[in-house]
Design a protein around this motif. Structure first.
Motif, PDB file in Angstrom:
ATOM      1  N   PRO A   1       0.806  -1.229   0.000  1.00  0.00           N
ATOM      2  CA  PRO A   1       0.000   0.000   0.000  1.00  0.00           C
ATOM      3  C   PRO A   1       0.838   1.278   0.000  1.00  0.00           C
ATOM      4  N   THR A   2       0.171   2.410  -0.208  1.00  0.00           N
ATOM      5  CA  THR A   2       0.760   3.729   0.035  1.00  0.00           C
ATOM      6  C   THR A   2      -0.103   4.373   1.122  1.00  0.00           C
ATOM      7  N   GLU A   3       0.164   5.612   1.425  1.00  0.00           N
ATOM      8  CA  GLU A   3      -0.627   6.291   2.456  1.00  0.00           C
ATOM      9  C   GLU A   3      -2.122   6.243   2.117  1.00  0.00           C
ATOM     10  N   LYS A   4      -2.466   6.550   0.852  1.00  0.00           N
ATOM     11  CA  LYS A   4      -3.879   6.678   0.486  1.00  0.00           C
ATOM     12  C   LYS A   4      -4.434   5.504  -0.312  1.00  0.00           C
ATOM     13  N   LEU A   5      -3.601   4.563  -0.701  1.00  0.00           N
ATOM     14  CA  LEU A   5      -4.081   3.488  -1.578  1.00  0.00           C
ATOM     15  C   LEU A   5      -3.704   2.103  -1.066  1.00  0.00           C
ATOM     16  N   LYS A   6      -4.668   1.223  -1.136  1.00  0.00           N
ATOM     17  CA  LYS A   6      -4.439  -0.187  -0.809  1.00  0.00           C
ATOM     18  C   LYS A   6      -5.381  -1.009  -1.676  1.00  0.00           C
TER      19      LYS A   6
END
Lengths: 278, 278
Positions: free
Chosen positions: A168-173
């Motif tokens: 994931p990233t901070e805003k995306l999973k």
């Protein structure tokens, strides 16, 4: 797919075969879409790259870039078009009208299953990502003698949501989506070799055999595309799939996004073999 | 390299060979750096990945991500550490102190050629990029029987600024830097095959033979590293090099940046072979 879309597909499915001169280049396909073509792009402009697209608000640009970097097999980024621009280096048409169809997402839901023109939804702050698609390596697999059963049967490739979590990233999973192609065991290494060189269109397989290990409990129950064709004795081989970013848009409840409609891809001014020049 | 740095190198060059237990793991190398080690990391923590680093103000984050995506061979991104954080998933130490040395850049110039601790320059808004380094594939080239002449001679690899322009972004542009390894013509295809699988550490070669074609007029005049060793009859083979982002920082006059000092890399908690799991 809605019944309405099914009939649109049926109506258009064989247009490329019937009128090859009309769909021979990316520019001609784009023109046909602008003028009302609403079917699949399978087989159109043979040899040219077809791409998955996702448009997101600009505050998501960095996260999608990073998500692509962290998950290069499902999200092989070919181009980013920023600031609401509608064309780029490899996509030269108008991204709002020159695909056969689109989907609209809001807050983790599909709010419009199919629209044929996204101009009313457009604004100057969208970032559009173009990701490679397995269409580009399938012709090479066929050239080395590996049968693409879904193509022979005129069907869409079977796709499944897996239990594999993308990094994931901070805003995306989101969970990875895979596409399935079955083949005799003796061809698996060759298929892996060939696709390993297409790193911008999903690369080598994610998984071979035993679907349960990646969370596929019933191989005949697809999440996207058509039911699989697995001849007696053949082994299922799974590649990361470009539907993955759409699942990430949904699972991450991105406030607004546009994607192409499945199977209705963006035609790029780039040849399949250019994707091998990594 | 300054005379001062040369003496630091000479003093430290063979520490790993003399005290292997002190430099056997990334954690031990990081500890040694924190406690004053100021030499090259060549040969340290064998089998673990060594990375190039660049720290930039956060308003450059998106451009560096995109520059890496557009130029994957010179800029194979392994990790991004944001918001001034000093450690990440693969780099577990303190990025400000746990490399042997750093360089400081302001407005397109190197303002500090060498510092051993960047804590005074640090702030909560820096983004740190870790890029793969050819150290990771060299051991594999040697395993298949290809001599690394610079390693045999205890020298740094020769590097050159080329006339190949990287694909730019809005804020970043620059010429590609390459590293040179010479080999008999019969080994070139093998070297290309092996490195093609290390897509996160520069992949297959950028150029083979004829240095003039990529703007190298005098092969004996390096831009970075040591003079080349090219035995009679051997062919120069060029790989994209991780110094490229530093050149982009300079050519693009980025207002502030930090990099590692050449040859003084970040040790990652990742094995060379993990880089093949693309």
């Amino acid at each position: 797919m809605t019944t309405n879309m099914e009939s649109i597909f049926l109506e258009n499915e064989h247009k490329a075969a019937l009128e090859p001169e009309k769909y021979a280049t990316p520019e001609l396909v784009q023109l046909a879409c602008r003028n009302g073509y609403k079917g699949s792009t399978t087989g159109f402009a043979p040899g040219f790259v077809q791409a998955n697209i996702i448009s997101v608000p600009k505050e998501y640009t960095k996260d999608v870039l990073l998500f692509a970097q962290r998950n290069p097999k499902p999200c092989p980024l070919i181009e980013l078009i920023e600031d609401g621009n509608v064309s780029g280096k490899y996509f030269k048409g108008d991204i709002r009208t020159d695909l056969p169809g689109y989907r609209i997402y809001k807050n983790g839901e599909v709010v419009e299953d199919y629209v044929d023109d996204v101009t009313p939804y457009w604004n100057g702050e969208l970032s559009t990502f173009l990701f490679g698609c397995s269409f580009s390596f399938e012709s090479y697999l066929m050239k080395v003698g590996i049968k693409m059963h879904h193509i022979d049967a005129g069907k869409n490739v079977p796709m499944y949501r897996t239990n594999i979590e993308c990094e994931p990233t901070e805003k995306l999973k989101g969970h990875m989506v895979v596409s399935l192609r079955a083949m005799p065991s003796g061809q698996i290494a060759l298929a892996s070799d060939v696709t390993s060189h297409f790193v911008r269109t999903h690369g080598s397989p994610i998984h071979v055999s035993n679907p349960a290990e990646i969370g596929i409990t019933d191989i005949n129950k697809v999440d996207f595309g058509d039911a699989p064709i697995i001849p007696e004795g053949e082994i299922p081989v799974f590649w990361a799939c470009g539907v993955t970013p759409q699942i990430a848009i949904l699972e991450s409840k991105v406030p607004f996004a546009i994607s192409h409609y499945p199977g209705m891809m963006a035609l790029l001014d780039m040849k399949d073999e250019d994707l091998m020049n990594w």
